[in-house]
Design an enzyme around this catalytic site. Structure first.
Site, PDB file in Angstrom:
ATOM      1  N   LYS A  37      -7.389   0.255 -12.267  1.00 16.82           N
ATOM      2  CA  LYS A  37      -6.984   0.559 -10.917  1.00 16.82           C
ATOM      3  C   LYS A  37      -5.529   0.556 -10.762  1.00 16.82           C
ATOM      4  O   LYS A  37      -4.998   1.612  -9.798  1.00 16.82           O
ATOM      5  CB  LYS A  37      -7.071  -0.640 -10.211  1.00 16.82           C
ATOM      6  CG  LYS A  37      -6.504  -2.081 -10.502  1.00 16.82           C
ATOM      7  CD  LYS A  37      -6.764  -3.201  -9.435  1.00 16.82           C
ATOM      8  CE  LYS A  37      -6.066  -4.376  -9.884  1.00 16.82           C
ATOM      9  NZ  LYS A  37      -4.553  -4.236  -9.794  1.00 16.82           N
ATOM     10  N   THR A  38      -4.624   0.400 -11.525  1.00 19.91           N
ATOM     11  CA  THR A  38      -3.081   0.533 -11.403  1.00 19.91           C
ATOM     12  C   THR A  38      -2.822   2.089 -11.870  1.00 19.91           C
ATOM     13  O   THR A  38      -1.997   2.712 -11.082  1.00 19.91           O
ATOM     14  CB  THR A  38      -2.179  -0.254 -12.437  1.00 19.91           C
ATOM     15  OG1 THR A  38      -2.663  -1.568 -12.212  1.00 19.91           O
ATOM     16  CG2 THR A  38      -0.885   0.067 -12.312  1.00 19.91           C
ATOM     17  N   ASP A 225      -2.917  -2.602  -3.084  1.00 17.68           N
ATOM     18  CA  ASP A 225      -3.412  -3.249  -4.232  1.00 17.68           C
ATOM     19  C   ASP A 225      -3.996  -4.748  -3.996  1.00 17.68           C
ATOM     20  O   ASP A 225      -3.332  -5.469  -3.219  1.00 17.68           O
ATOM     21  CB  ASP A 225      -2.427  -3.348  -5.515  1.00 17.68           C
ATOM     22  CG  ASP A 225      -2.973  -3.392  -6.749  1.00 17.68           C
ATOM     23  OD1 ASP A 225      -4.306  -3.507  -6.717  1.00 17.68           O
ATOM     24  OD2 ASP A 225      -2.164  -3.611  -7.754  1.00 17.68           O
ATOM     25  N   GLU A 226      -5.025  -5.059  -4.854  1.00 17.06           N
ATOM     26  CA  GLU A 226      -5.406  -6.694  -4.749  1.00 17.06           C
ATOM     27  C   GLU A 226      -5.913  -6.669  -3.351  1.00 17.06           C
ATOM     28  O   GLU A 226      -5.580  -8.075  -2.649  1.00 17.06           O
ATOM     29  CB  GLU A 226      -4.574  -7.429  -5.321  1.00 17.06           C
ATOM     30  CG  GLU A 226      -4.029  -7.281  -6.935  1.00 17.06           C
ATOM     31  CD  GLU A 226      -5.034  -7.353  -7.656  1.00 17.06           C
ATOM     32  OE1 GLU A 226      -6.177  -7.887  -7.333  1.00 17.06           O
ATOM     33  OE2 GLU A 226      -4.691  -7.693  -8.956  1.00 17.06           O
ATOM     34  N   GLN A 256     -13.136 -10.456  -7.805  1.00 24.13           N
ATOM     35  CA  GLN A 256     -12.137 -11.257  -8.376  1.00 24.13           C
ATOM     36  C   GLN A 256     -11.161 -12.079  -7.029  1.00 24.13           C
ATOM     37  O   GLN A 256      -9.967 -12.290  -7.257  1.00 24.13           O
ATOM     38  CB  GLN A 256     -11.171 -10.367  -8.964  1.00 24.13           C
ATOM     39  CG  GLN A 256     -11.783  -9.944 -10.360  1.00 24.13           C
ATOM     40  CD  GLN A 256     -10.593  -8.941 -10.919  1.00 24.13           C
ATOM     41  OE1 GLN A 256      -9.742  -9.517 -11.730  1.00 24.13           O
ATOM     42  NE2 GLN A 256     -11.102  -7.705 -11.386  1.00 24.13           N
ATOM     43  N   ARG A 612     -10.560 -11.743 -18.784  1.00 27.70           N
ATOM     44  CA  ARG A 612      -9.161 -11.532 -19.282  1.00 27.70           C
ATOM     45  C   ARG A 612      -9.014 -11.233 -20.856  1.00 27.70           C
ATOM     46  O   ARG A 612      -8.174 -10.716 -21.282  1.00 27.70           O
ATOM     47  CB  ARG A 612      -8.133 -12.578 -19.176  1.00 27.70           C
ATOM     48  CG  ARG A 612      -7.932 -13.068 -17.644  1.00 27.70           C
ATOM     49  CD  ARG A 612      -7.651 -12.203 -16.830  1.00 27.70           C
ATOM     50  NE  ARG A 612      -8.753 -11.661 -16.046  1.00 27.70           N
ATOM     51  CZ  ARG A 612      -8.728 -10.388 -15.399  1.00 27.70           C
ATOM     52  NH1 ARG A 612      -7.471  -9.675 -15.323  1.00 27.70           N
ATOM     53  NH2 ARG A 612      -9.668  -9.850 -14.793  1.00 27.70           N
TER      54      ARG A 612
END
Length: 723
Positions: A37-38, A225-226, A256, A612
């Protein structure tokens, strides 16, 4: 090579490219864990810049300073000379920037102070005392949370009081009174807390049409973002700023969303298409982080949630090693096993910084810290007492804050007798009472201490010296860079000299002096790394420090095993992850008693922890755990069952499961049990007793279930029924 206006797009997959090249209009990017996503956000910004969009007309917001810094760095790499001009901030840093620009409209001093959580607690405690609630000050943290959530919902003290009165709840009524008194303290001190930053900006945009029109026109493209972690205030701010151009790109993953406890509302991302019916939705499903075995296990868990957007992550990576499950007798053995396994990994060539241990609650860290220490394994605890929370650091920063804003009563109270000046608690109360009675700030009371009766001559001299010291510091630090200003403060306040005098008698004094030197170093580093829009003076540095988060001080390159709660792990990744304490009642917290929406959030938290891991994922749980001195038996977490992993780890009749006490009516322990007895288990189904050992409360039975799985149970607690 595939390019767009000189931008190399060959590193993007098809959905990523679709999101990057989306022309205009609302865009929702559902980006699963590890799907890049980044990269999508930074490439999209670079693509907009390549189309001729001015960098100062692009606003990108995220949730951590590290993420914002990384975003700026990557944009600058893709668009040299332009990336640094993009408005790339956390929500709170962006809000602080606007509040600073428009402080006069908001009736705030230019150098307003931002209170952190400990400052909030101190101010709430003072507010409670002023209301005569001295017997309830132990609940100050609870009221800090209530006030913070109210501000997240854009409820100022007056609005919250209206809601509290309508509801008829005595605690909410008390909270409304504390909120009002606390807010009066903030206003008098020229201070804001974190919730105020967003509340003030939303108020600014709502009440000042010209300001609102200016920023709606300025930001022709906005990226968030997020997005699943946004609260109501952030949601309103986002929609307000994007209202004119409607070029809003929100990136996030509903799987998430783990921050409802701090005000986040997952409905913001789930209902994006309701807010923007013409929105383009792009789903990123190719995972670049984890092995397929890790991804499969995590996917099996999260698919049990009902409130989610459908997506199925996949990877081209090989299966790798299987996800392992380990049951231990108690939390001490869980920690010791984890330390032994880490030692094995280190002997196989793994490095310390490749390994992380996650747990559900901070209290679980102790056993892991001790086990690693006994094994000689270096570890770093993320989220423990932050550098800026240490006493000597808070003291030094309090001096700096007072220099900029003399009305800051919390900072004045902190340093009034540090170093010792002979201004005791009784004298402080007299200053406080005089200020209250005369409608003065505490600083003004100190400056006019001659008007206060019953102060001793020594106290008057001390108050005069304190005022003179602070006024000289204000004059001497004006115009200095932050690092030099801090050095002057530590010297002229007498603080460094005071600590130096304690070195021989106090073994910790040398460490405190070292921390103060590190504070000056941190200011120097800030000056070297400050973005173009940031100043280098003391006020700018204090603002940056106030906006620090638990993760900002974390250095992933440090040679140590990382220990942290699963909440703090979001956004990070490690080759090796130990996800621990997977027991009903602990993870998920509340177990079967938790409301459905809370259970779904616990499941998302487990999913975050599992995803993770890049190469190795170890899951563990304890059969018994000591809580408040009492030993309790535990069922393994339902998430292990959902992942299909509970019986994949070398199950034998010697494996021992000690579940929590059930409500079964026909417990096996009631009259003994024979080999061959048919039984039923609510999770594992039908089975047959193979063997038994012990008697009475110590009776244990080994059961083979009809699907071939075998396990040993303590009959007294087992949810087994005879058939």
């Amino acid at each position: 090579m595939e390019t767009c206006a000189g931008l190399d797009l060959t590193q993007l997959n098809v959905p990523q490219k679709e999101a990057v090249l989306h022309p205009e209009g609302p865009l929702l990017v559902l980006a699963g864990a590890g799907t890049g996503k980044t990269r999508v956000i930074t490439y999209r910004i670079a693509q907009l810049l390549s189309r001729g969009i001015a960098p100062e007309r692009i606003l990108a917001v995220t949730f951590t300073n590290k993420a914002a810094g990384e975003m700026r760095r990557r944009i600058e790499e893709l668009a040299p000379g332009k990336g640094a001009l993009v408005w790339a901030h956390t929500f709170h840093a962006f809000a602080a920037r606007l509040v600073r620009i428009h402080h006069e409209l908001l009736k705030l001093p230019r150098h307003f102070i931002i209170y952190d959580q400990s400052d909030q607690k101190r101010a709430v405690t003072e507010a409670m005392k002023a209301l005569g609630l001295n017997d309830q000050t132990s609940k100050a943290s609870v009221y800090v949370g209530i006030i913070s959530r109210a501000k997240d919902d854009l409820l100022d003290a007056q609005s919250y009081a209206i809601h509290a009165m309508a509801g008829g709840d005595p605690m909410r009524k008390t909270a409304s009174e504390i909120y009002a008194a606390y807010q009066r303290q903030l206003d008098a001190a020229g201070a804001l807390d974190f919730g105020d930053l967003l509340l003030k900006v939303c108020s600014l945009l709502r009440e000042h049409e010209s300001v609102r029109a200016h920023y709606q026109e300025l930001f022709c493209h906005m990226l968030v973002d997020e997005y699943q972690d946004t609260n109501h205030a952030q949601y309103v701010l986002t929609k307000t700023l994007a209202a004119k151009h409607r070029n809003l790109c929100c990136v996030g993953d509903d799987d998430q969303g783990i921050y409802s406890w701090r005000g986040a509302n997952i409905r913001n991302i789930l209902e994006f298409e309701t807010d923007f019916p013409d929105a383009k939705v792009v789903t990123l499903e190719q995972n670049y982080r984890s092995s397929s075995s890790i991804l499969d296990a995590a996917s099996h868990v999260i698919r049990n949630n009902k409130s989610r957007k459908p997506k199925t992550l996949w990877t081209e990576k090989p299966a790798g090693e299987s996800v392992t499950v380990k049951e231990l007798a108690n939390e001490t053995q869980e920690a010791e096993w984890t330390a032994r396994r880490i030692s094995e990994l280190l002997s196989q060539g793994r490095s310390l910084r490749e390994i992380a241990i996650f747990y559900r609650t901070n209290a679980q860290s102790r056993s892991f810290e001790e086990a690693l220490r006994r094994s000689g394994i270096a570890c770093v605890l993320v989220g423990a007492a932050r550098f800026y929370e240490r006493k000597e650091i808070k003291d030094a920063l309090a001096y700096a804050r007072l220099i900029l804003n003399p009305a800051d009563a919390v900072s004045l109270e902190r340093i009034v007798n540090v170093p010792p000046r002979g201004i005791g608690k009784t004298s402080w109360e007299r200053f406080f009472q005089h200020a209250q009675a005369q409608g003065l700030s505490l600083w003004e009371a100190f400056r006019h201490q001659k008007e206060i009766a019953q102060l001793t001559p020594a106290c008057r001299r001390a108050a005069t010296e304190l005022v003179e010291t602070l006024e000289k510091l204000r004059a001497d630090t004006g115009g200095l860079h932050a690092s030099r200003a801090l050095a002057v403060i530590l010297e002229q306040s007498g603080y460094s000299q005071w600590l130096t005098g304690q070195v021989e008698s106090d073994p910790e004094a040398a460490g405190r002096l070292g921390n103060l030197q590190e504070l000056v170093n941190s200011a120097k580093e800030y000056e070297e790394k400050a973005s173009l829009d940031a100043g280098l003076d003391l006020a700018s540095y204090l603002e940056a420090v106030s906006l620090q988060t638990d993760l900002d001080a974390y250095d992933p390159a440090k040679p140590a095993v990382t220990l942290m709660t699963v909440h703090l792990a979001k956004g990070l990744e490690y080759p090796v992850v130990f996800l621990t304490g997977l027991e009903e009642g602990l993870f998920p917290i509340g177990g079967g008693q938790a409301p459905p929406e809370e259970l779904e959030e616990e499941r998302r938290l487990c999913y975050v922890g599992m995803t993770r891991a890049r190469e190795l994922l170890h899951l563990s749980y304890a059969s018994t755990r000591r809580i408040f001195g009492q030993i309790y038996a535990n069922l393994p977490s339902r998430f292990l069952l959902e992942a299909g992993l509970l019986f994949k780890a070398a199950l034998t009749p010697q494996r021992e499961v000690i579940p929590a006490a059930p409500s079964a009516q026909k417990r096996l322990a009631a009259g003994g049990v024979r080999t061959g007895t048919r039984v039923s288990h609510p999770e594992f189904g039908l089975g047959e007793v193979l063997a038994s050992a012990g008697s009475g409360e110590a009776l244990k039975v080994t059961v083979r279930f009809d699907d071939g799985r075998m396990a040993k149970f303590l009959a007294r607690y087992a949810p087994l029924e005879r058939i």
